[in-house]
Design an enzyme around this catalytic site. Structure first.
Site, short mmCIF file in Angstrom:
data_model
loop_
_atom_site.label_atom_id
_atom_site.label_comp_id
_atom_site.label_asym_id
_atom_site.label_seq_id
_atom_site.Cartn_x
_atom_site.Cartn_y
_atom_site.Cartn_z
N GLU A 108 87.08 -16.04 94.71
CA GLU A 108 86.49 -17.33 94.37
C GLU A 108 87.49 -18.06 93.49
O GLU A 108 88.23 -17.45 92.72
CB GLU A 108 85.17 -17.15 93.63
CG GLU A 108 84.09 -16.51 94.49
CD GLU A 108 82.76 -16.36 93.78
OE1 GLU A 108 81.73 -16.26 94.48
OE2 GLU A 108 82.73 -16.33 92.54
N CYS A 110 80.85 -9.74 83.81
CA CYS A 110 81.45 -8.71 84.66
C CYS A 110 82.89 -8.42 84.26
O CYS A 110 83.43 -7.37 84.60
CB CYS A 110 81.37 -9.12 86.11
SG CYS A 110 82.06 -10.76 86.42
N ASN A 144 73.73 -14.52 84.22
CA ASN A 144 74.59 -14.56 83.03
C ASN A 144 75.48 -15.80 82.96
O ASN A 144 75.91 -16.20 81.88
CB ASN A 144 75.42 -13.28 82.91
CG ASN A 144 76.28 -13.01 84.12
OD1 ASN A 144 76.04 -13.54 85.20
ND2 ASN A 144 77.28 -12.16 83.96
N GLU A 190 81.37 -10.61 94.41
CA GLU A 190 81.95 -10.40 93.09
C GLU A 190 80.99 -9.48 92.37
O GLU A 190 79.89 -9.88 91.98
CB GLU A 190 82.12 -11.75 92.38
CG GLU A 190 83.00 -11.68 91.15
CD GLU A 190 82.18 -11.56 89.89
OE1 GLU A 190 82.14 -10.43 89.34
OE2 GLU A 190 81.61 -12.56 89.45
#
Length: 476
Positions: free
Chosen positions: A455, A278, A146, A244
């Site tokens: 991150e 997400c 994505n 993640e």
């Protein structure tokens, strides 16, 4: 093509993967499909390169990253067009993604110089205590479809800055975007073996990345289900991991909020990338007293969104990635209907002049409630369900998901309330009147089953460093 030890190569088996355009169903290209052999080659290459790369100064590693950034800027439109063709994102959004990807390279080009250690006050006069921070070693990175460019640089840039070497496995549906990014690594003159690219199916590549003893770190972005499997598979070699994972973001609109700004917030957090992020809003909670006005305004704006092939001008919402994703969105909307949800706009597949594409109409569902699938499962599509609430205590309880804890959003003009929500929302990222909180210089990551580690920002580089404590006796 695969990229191993600084060289482009075909798969040893000669196998390829067909890459298709989700907007048209047309074949874009065929790329090499590596497997176990190529993954082992890449790991061995990264291991050999690590011996020298870990000793390269932070300044020099940063210089290499600055060159990567320059190369990516020169290929901005080329990479963006590839993203649009591979996964359907409208071209302007794809350009913004590439700029975001570059921002991570820029940040870590500077951060490479700041892998500071510590001097610890000693408890004995004849001792000197210090903490060294050293690169962990060979890193395996698995990235999703994505955000096929920015997820690569968000992982590889801090790893390289820290002194690690990397083996990347991109999603098989968007491998050409990864190739375009790696062309920039190659053209920047990155030493052989520092960054390696292995394209192929997870069943063949994944076990080597998770179980090979020379891989000391695994970083993954994807579903919670897959993340749990990777954690289990990495346990035998006790790898350091950062993950993640999935999200189920609430967006809360209090009665004092700027309604127009909140509507715009839903448009940005729900319908960009066709809801395939997400941190997409999954549940829109609106105070009872403004729910009718808010719902009407949102439905009006959503109905004006243009659906189509992302390569065309003026498209707001592109396709979903594949038929399976489309069927999941359909099932969530049908379940909402069965539970007396009211579809204010959208609510079905979109064909238009693209009958072979995976499109779903941007949808708003009113009168949503907690018994619907959409209230508990990640939809990953352009569907906004509107729930209502009475007071702050109620919404805090309902907004905090039992399993997910990645991102949450809140709209209010009350500063004190904003501070309370900031503390009470159990999420790794909270946007107060801000639907776009993600930047390269800040940590990104979730809590609960939404992830491990961070991150971005200085935290992102720390994920690739190990602390070594040294005690020196200075007396005779």
């Amino acid at each position: 093509m695969l990229y191993v030890n600084g060289e482009w190569k075909q798969a040893n088996s000669g196998k390829t993967i067909e890459v298709t355009n989700p907007a048209t169903g047309e074949l874009i290209d065929k790329v090499a499909a590596g497997g176990r052999e190529e993954t082992i080659e890449a790991i061995e290459s990264a291991k050999a390169a690590f011996k020298t790369w870990k000793r390269v100064t932070g300044q020099e590693r940063g210089n290499y990253l600055a060159q990567v950034s320059s190369k990516m800027r020169g290929k901005l439109d080329e990479i963006a067009e590839t993203i649009t063709l591979e996964m359907g994102k409208p071209f302007p959004d794809a350009k913004r993604e590439v700029l975001g990807a570059i921002s991570y390279v820029d940040w870590y080009a500077e951060e490479a110089k700041r892998g500071y250690g510590e001097i610890v006050p000693a408890s004995h006069p004849d001792k000197q205590l210090m903490v060294l921070r050293e690169p962990i070693g060979v890193t395996a990175a698995i990235t999703p479809w994505n955000f096929p460019a920015s997820m690569i640089t968000r992982k590889i840039a801090p790893a390289i800055a820290a002194g690690c070497t990397v083996v990347l496995k991109p999603a098989p549906s968007t491998p050409i975007s990864a190739i375009k990014v790696f062309e920039c690594f190659h053209e920047a003159g990155l030493p052989k073996g520092v960054a390696n690219l292995v394209i192929g199916q997870a069943e063949e590549i994944g076990p080597e990345l998770t179980q090979h003893p020379d891989v000391r770190k695994l970083t993954f972005t994807g579903s919670t289900h897959v993340g749990k499997k990777l954690l289990r598979d990495s346990a035998d070699t006790v790898k350091k991991v950062s993950m993640e994972l999935g999200g189920h973001a609430p967006l809360i609109v209090f009665e004092d909020a700027n309604i127009d700004a909140a509507v715009e917030g839903v448009l940005l957090t729900k319908f960009k990338n066709s809801g395939q992020t997400c941190i997409s809003t999954n549940r829109v909670y609106v105070a009872d007293s403004i729910a009718k006005n808010f719902s009407q305004k949102l439905a009006e704006k959503v109905s004006q969104l243009r659906v189509g092939n992302g390569i065309e001008n003026g498209v707001d919402v592109g396709p979903l990635i594949n038929e399976q994703a489309l069927e999941k969105v359909e099932s969530h909307v049908e379940d909402a209907r069965k539970h007396n949800g009211v579809v204010l706009c959208g609510g079905k597949r979109y064909t238009g002049n693209l009958p072979n594409g995976h499109f779903y109409e941007p949808t708003v569902i009113n009168q949503a409630h907690d018994q619907m699938k959409i209230a508990q499962e990640e939809t990953f599509g352009p569907v906004a369900p509107i729930f209502t609430f009475k007071d702050e205590a109620e919404i805090i309880e309902r907004a905090n998901h039992a399993s997910y804890g990645l991102a949450a959003y809140c709209f209010t003009k009350d500063l004190a309330r904003g501070h309370r929500m900031m503390r009470e929302l159990e999420y790794g990222i909270v946007g107060i009147n801000d639907p776009l909180p993600i930047v390269a210089q800040a940590p990104f990551g979730g809590i609960k089953e939404s992830g491990i580690g961070k991150e971005g920002g200085k935290s992102g580089m720390m994920e690739y460093l190990e602390e070594k404590f040294v005690s020196i006796h200075t007396g005779e």
